[in-house]
Write an enzyme that holds these catalytic residues in place. Structure first.
Site, mmCIF file in Angstrom:
data_model
loop_
_atom_site.group_PDB
_atom_site.id
_atom_site.type_symbol
_atom_site.label_atom_id
_atom_site.label_comp_id
_atom_site.label_asym_id
_atom_site.label_seq_id
_atom_site.Cartn_x
_atom_site.Cartn_y
_atom_site.Cartn_z
ATOM 1 N N HIS A 1 -13.892 -3.309 9.620
ATOM 2 C CA HIS A 1 -13.245 -2.891 8.374
ATOM 3 C C HIS A 1 -13.496 -3.865 7.227
ATOM 4 O O HIS A 1 -12.790 -3.847 6.227
ATOM 5 C CB HIS A 1 -11.733 -2.699 8.570
ATOM 6 C CG HIS A 1 -11.383 -1.725 9.649
ATOM 7 N ND1 HIS A 1 -11.656 -0.376 9.559
ATOM 8 C CD2 HIS A 1 -10.807 -1.903 10.864
ATOM 9 C CE1 HIS A 1 -11.256 0.234 10.656
ATOM 10 N NE2 HIS A 1 -10.745 -0.666 11.470
ATOM 11 N N GLU B 1 -2.372 6.260 8.152
ATOM 12 C CA GLU B 1 -3.206 7.189 7.404
ATOM 13 C C GLU B 1 -4.006 8.053 8.370
ATOM 14 O O GLU B 1 -4.347 7.614 9.474
ATOM 15 C CB GLU B 1 -4.230 6.440 6.529
ATOM 16 C CG GLU B 1 -3.673 5.806 5.294
ATOM 17 C CD GLU B 1 -4.783 5.114 4.500
ATOM 18 O OE1 GLU B 1 -5.912 5.022 5.013
ATOM 19 O OE2 GLU B 1 -4.499 4.666 3.385
ATOM 20 N N ARG C 1 -7.493 -7.756 -8.826
ATOM 21 C CA ARG C 1 -8.247 -9.011 -8.994
ATOM 22 C C ARG C 1 -9.722 -8.667 -9.117
ATOM 23 O O ARG C 1 -10.109 -7.500 -9.045
ATOM 24 C CB ARG C 1 -8.047 -9.903 -7.763
ATOM 25 C CG ARG C 1 -8.355 -9.174 -6.456
ATOM 26 C CD ARG C 1 -8.392 -10.083 -5.260
ATOM 27 N NE ARG C 1 -8.404 -9.364 -4.000
ATOM 28 C CZ ARG C 1 -9.469 -8.826 -3.440
ATOM 29 N NH1 ARG C 1 -10.636 -8.882 -4.054
ATOM 30 N NH2 ARG C 1 -9.389 -8.204 -2.273
ATOM 31 N N LYS D 1 0.806 -1.221 0.000
ATOM 32 C CA LYS D 1 0.000 0.000 0.000
ATOM 33 C C LYS D 1 0.842 1.276 0.000
ATOM 34 O O LYS D 1 0.497 2.258 -0.650
ATOM 35 C CB LYS D 1 -0.938 -0.011 1.206
ATOM 36 C CG LYS D 1 -2.018 -1.096 1.138
ATOM 37 C CD LYS D 1 -2.930 -1.011 2.348
ATOM 38 C CE LYS D 1 -4.095 -1.991 2.245
ATOM 39 N NZ LYS D 1 -3.664 -3.382 2.334
#
Length: 672
Positions: free
Chosen positions: A235, A200, A297, A116
Site C-alpha cells: 500500500h 472500505e 501537505r 479519514k
C-alpha cells in the site's frame, strides 16, 4: 517574503526545501537528531539545531523543541515537509501561538481531513463521491465485523489517522477479519498514536489517481492536474507519473473540479493533494472515481507535477504562506510532456521488500539534466538507519510522451550504482520495462499480478561477472605486490610477480568465490600483456583492464569493452553492472571450518526493531509458514514465520523488548 525559515524535517524533503529557499534568497535552519548530526540536509542549511535522540518520538515529533529551535535562530516560519508533524493540527496551532508562520494549511483544514472517517462524511456533504464503507466512532470488534459483512468482502481496514500504507489491511474472508483488525489497530497506535479504523469496500481493479491542489488566503484555488500512483507495494507508492495514462479530458475535468471543491469546502490554504480511487474494471470513466483522503501537505511525488507544469511548488508554498496570491490562474496552467518518478529504496524486493540498513559504500546517481532530476537526502558514505524511512532518492524523468519517458527512466536506473545495502533498482527496471506497464494496463495490484515477471529468482553470477571480480582481485593484488616490491631490495625478482609464475610451469591460479550459498571455483590463466583467461562453471573468457582509485573497473572481456563498479568490503567483492549487483565472497580454503549445524533452526531478526507480539510458546508444534513473532522495524510490522514444520524449542524474547539485527529470536526443531 520571509527572511529565514526552519525546516522541521530531514532527508530528501529537507534538502528539497532548502534548495528552493536558497534560490529565493531565504536563509534556512535545519534540525537534526543524534543519528543525523552529519546528514546532508544539515550540511546544506545555513544553520542547524540539535533536537534530540535518534528515535522520532524523541526528536522530530517534539513540537516544543522545533519551535524553540525557530525562536533560537530567529526563523519567521516553519516548513514541515511531509510526514512527521506536517499534518499535525496541534503543531500548526503551536506555531501560530509562538508567532511563527506554519507553511501549510490552517489548523481547521488539517483537522477536517486528518481523520479519514470524518473527512469522508464531509466530502459526502460537499457532493464529492466516496467509496462505500463504515466511518463511524463505534470501534467494537463485533460491530466492525458486522459492517464488513454488510459492505461485502473483500474489504479494506484503514487506520483513520494513517498514511503511507501503515495500519492498512486487505481482508478477503470473515475468518481473517479479527486478526487483520488487531494488526491494523496495533500498527495505527504505534505509528500515529490512534488505533481507530475505518472500513472500505475493496475495489478489485482500482487505480490510485490524485489531484494536486493549491489555494491562497484570498479565496483562490486551482488544481495542477493529476498524478497516477497505482503501482504500489504494501500500500505504499513505488512509481508515480503525470499525467495519468489514457486519462479522458472529461474525467480530468471532473476530478479536478471535485478536488478544488474539496479544498474550498474546508477553507484550504497552501499545497494539498486530493486522492481518489478509480474503478477501472470498464476503463477510466468520469462516474467511477471516489474520494479516499486529502493529504494536507506537499506530497513525496510532487516533482512529476513540477516537471509537466514547469512550476516550483515549494516556491508557491513560500509565496502563499507569506500572504501572496496564487502565481497563476487555472486557465494559465497546462500540461507539457510526461514525467515519471521512481523511488529508490534501501530494501530487498526478494524478501517481500524488507528494508535494508547499512552504510552506502558506493552511491553513484545518473547525471542530472533537463530530462533527469535526482532528489536525495544522502551521500556516499552515509548510513541508512533503522530509525527513518529507507528511501535513498527519488529519480524523476521527463520527456515529450510517456513511452519516451519510460525509456529514459530505464536508462537512468541502469546508471545507478549502490553498494552497502540491498536496493530496488533492478526491480524498478523490470517494472518500467514490463509490457503491461508500458501499455498502461495499471491497477494497484499490478506488482502482485506480475510478481513472477518482476521478481524472478536471482540469476547466478555469469562468467562475465566472475571475470570482472577475478580481474579486480588480481589488479588489487598486483598493485599491492608492486608497492611491496618497490620497497624491497630486489624489485625485479620473479617472486614479486602476480602472474602465477612457477619455475618450469605455466602461470595460473585458482580463486574460490561464494555467492549466496554456492561456492564457485575459478581458474585464472595468466597470459601475455596482463591478459587473464578466467574459467568459470559455464566456460571461459579473456579479461584485461584497469581499476581506478574511484572504484571503477574499465575492462575488456572477450573483446567487449565495459565499465563496472567494484566495491571491496572485507573479503567481499561487489560487482555493479546496469541492473545487476553481485556480492561475491573470496573464500580462503585454509580458513574454512565446519558450520554450526545446530543453527539451522534458528530464526534471527532481519534488522533492529521491537518485538510487538509473540504468537507461540516453547513446546508448541508449528506448521511451515505459521506466524511465530511480529517485529516492528522502520515503522512497519514484519512477521517472523516458521521455515518448516517442527516444535518451538526456545523463545528468546518477549513482547516489548528491543532486538538488534541478527539476534536469535526463536529456535525451531524441525520434524524429520
Amino acid at each position: 517574503m520571509f527572511r529565514k525559515i526552519l525546516i522541521a524535517n530531514r532527508g530528501e524533503i529537507a534538502c528539497r526545501v532548502i534548495r528552493t529557499a536558497k534560490r529565493m534568497g531565504v536563509a534556512t535552519v535545519a534540525v537534526y537528531s543524534d543519528a543525523d548530526a552529519h546528514a546532508r540536509h544539515v550540511a546544506m542549511a545555513d544553520e542547524a539545531v540539535h533536537i534530540g535522540a535518534a528515535p522520532v518520538r524523541e526528536s522530530y515529533l517534539l513540537p516544543e523543541r522545533i519551535i524553540n529551535a525557530a525562536r533560537l535562530t530567529g526563523a519567521q516560519a516553519i516548513h514541515p515537509g511531509y510526514g512527521f508533524l506536517s499534518e499535525n493540527a496541534a503543531f500548526a496551532k503551536a506555531c501560530a501561538e509562538a508567532g511563527l508562520v506554519f507553511i501549510g494549511p490552517p489548523p481547521k483544514a488539517i483537522e477536517a481531513m486528518g481523520l479519514k472517517g470524518a473527512a469522508k462524511a464531509l466530502m459526502e456533504k460537499a457532493k464529492v463521491p466516496v467509496v462505500p464503507g463504515y466511518h463511524g466512532d463505534d470501534q467494537s470488534p463485533d460491530l466492525l465485523a458486522r459492517e464488513a459483512e454488510r459492505i461485502g468482502y473483500p474489504v479494506l481496514i484503514k487506520a483513520v489517522a494513517g498514511g503511507g500504507g501503515k495500519g492498512m489491511r486487505r481482508v478477503d474472508a470473515a475468518k481473517d477479519f479479527a486478526a487483520a483488525l488487531a494488526g491494523a489497530q496495533r500498527e495505527g497506535a504505534n505509528a500515529f498514536g490512534d488505533d481507530k479504523v475505518l472500513l472500505e469496500k475493496y475495489l478489485v481493479k482500482p487505480r490510485h489517481i490524485e489531484i494536486q491542489v493549491f489555494a491562497d488566503s484570498h479565496g483562490n484555488a486551482v488544481h495542477l492536474f493529476e498524478r497516477d500512483c497505482s503501482v504500489q507495494r504494501r500500500h505504499q507508492k513505488v512509481l508515480e507519473e503525470a499525467p495519468a495514462p489514457d486519462m479522458p479530458p472529461a474525467m480530468r475535468k471532473a476530478m479536478g473540479d471535485a478536488a478544488v471543491a474539496a479544498a474550498k469546502a474546508i477553507g484550504y490554504v497552501g499545497a494539498g493533494t486530493v486522492e481518489f480511487i478509480a474503478d477501472v474494471s470498464d476503463g477510466l470513466r468520469p462516474d467511477r472515481f471516489y474520494f479516499m483522503e486529502m493529504n494536507t501537505r506537499l506530497q513525496v511525488e510532487h516533482p512529476v507535477t513540477e516537471m509537466i507544469t514547469g512550476q516550483d511548488l515549494v516556491a508557491w508554498q513560500l509565496d502563499v504562506a507569506a500572504g501572496a496570491k496564487l502565481p497563476l490562474a487555472q486557465d494559465a496552467l497546462s500540461i507539457d510532456g510526461h514525467a515519471v518518478e521512481a523511488r529508490i529504496y534501501a530494501e530487498d524486493p526478494q524478501k517481500n521488500f524488507l528494508p535494508s540498513v547499512g552504510r552506502l559504500h558506493r552511491l553513484r546517481a545518473p547525471a542530472e539534466n533537463a530530462h533527469v532530476r535526482v532528489d536525495t537526502g544522502v551521500r556516499e558514505g552515509d548510513s541508512v538507519t533503522p530509525f527513518y524511512d529507507p528511501m535513498i532518492a527519488k529519480l524523476i524523468v521527463w520527456d515529450t510522451d510517456r513511452r519516451a519517458a519510460l525509456r529514459r527512466l530505464r536508462q537512468a536506473l541502469a546508471e545507478y550504482q549502490i553498494a552497502g545495502v540491498a536496493t530496488n533498482t533492478a526491480f524498478l527496471m523490470a517494472l518500467v520495462g514490463h509490457k503491461a506497464f508500458i501499455d498502461g494496463d495499471l491497477d494497484t495490484g499490478f506488482i502482485e499480478r506480475f510478481r513472477a515477471d518482476l521478481l524472478p529468482q536471482p540469476a547466478p553470477a555469469s562468467t562475465v561477472v566472475l571475470a570482472l571480480a577475478a580481474l579486480a582481485v588480481t589488479l588489487e593484488r598486483r598493485e599491492a605486490v608492486t608497492r611491496q616490491a618497490a620497497q624491497s631490495g630486489d624489485p625485479w625478482s620473479p617472486w614479486s610477480a602476480v602472474d602465477g609464475w612457477r619455475m618450469n610451469d605455466q602461470g595460473w591460479d585458482e580463486l574460490t568465490m561464494k555467492e549466496r550459498d554456492s561456492d564457485i571455483l575459478c581458474r585464472i590463466d595468466y597470459l601475455a600483456d596482463g591478459v587473464l583467461r578466467v574459467h568459470g562453471p559455464e566456460g571461459h573468457v579473456t579479461a584485461q583492464g584497469n581499476l581506478d582509485g574511484d572504484g571503477s573497473l574499465d575492462a575488456v572481456i572477450d573483446g567487449r569493452r565495459l565499465r563496472a563498479g567494484i566495491v571491496r568490503q572485507d573479503d567481499d567483492v561487489i560487482v555493479l553492472l546496469p541492473g545487476e549487483t553481485h556480492r561475491l565472497s573470496i573464500v580462503d580454503p585454509r580458513a574454512a571450518g565446519d558450520l554450526d549445524e545446530g543453527s539451522s533452526g534458528q530464526l534471527t531478526a532481519p534488522m533492529p526493531g521491537k518485538i510487538v507480539q509473540v504468537l507461540v510458546e516453547e513446546g508448541a508444534k508449528v506448521e511451515k509458514g505459521q506466524a511465530l513473532m511480529i517485529l516492528e522495524a522502520m515503522k512497519m510490522e514484519h512477521t517472523i514465520s516458521a521455515p518448516a514444520r517442527g516444535v518451538v524449542a526456545k523463545v528468546n524474547f518477549r513482547a516489548g523488548e528491543q532486538v538488534p539485527e541478527g539476534a536469535a529470536l526463536l529456535q525451531i526443531e524441525a520434524e524429520d
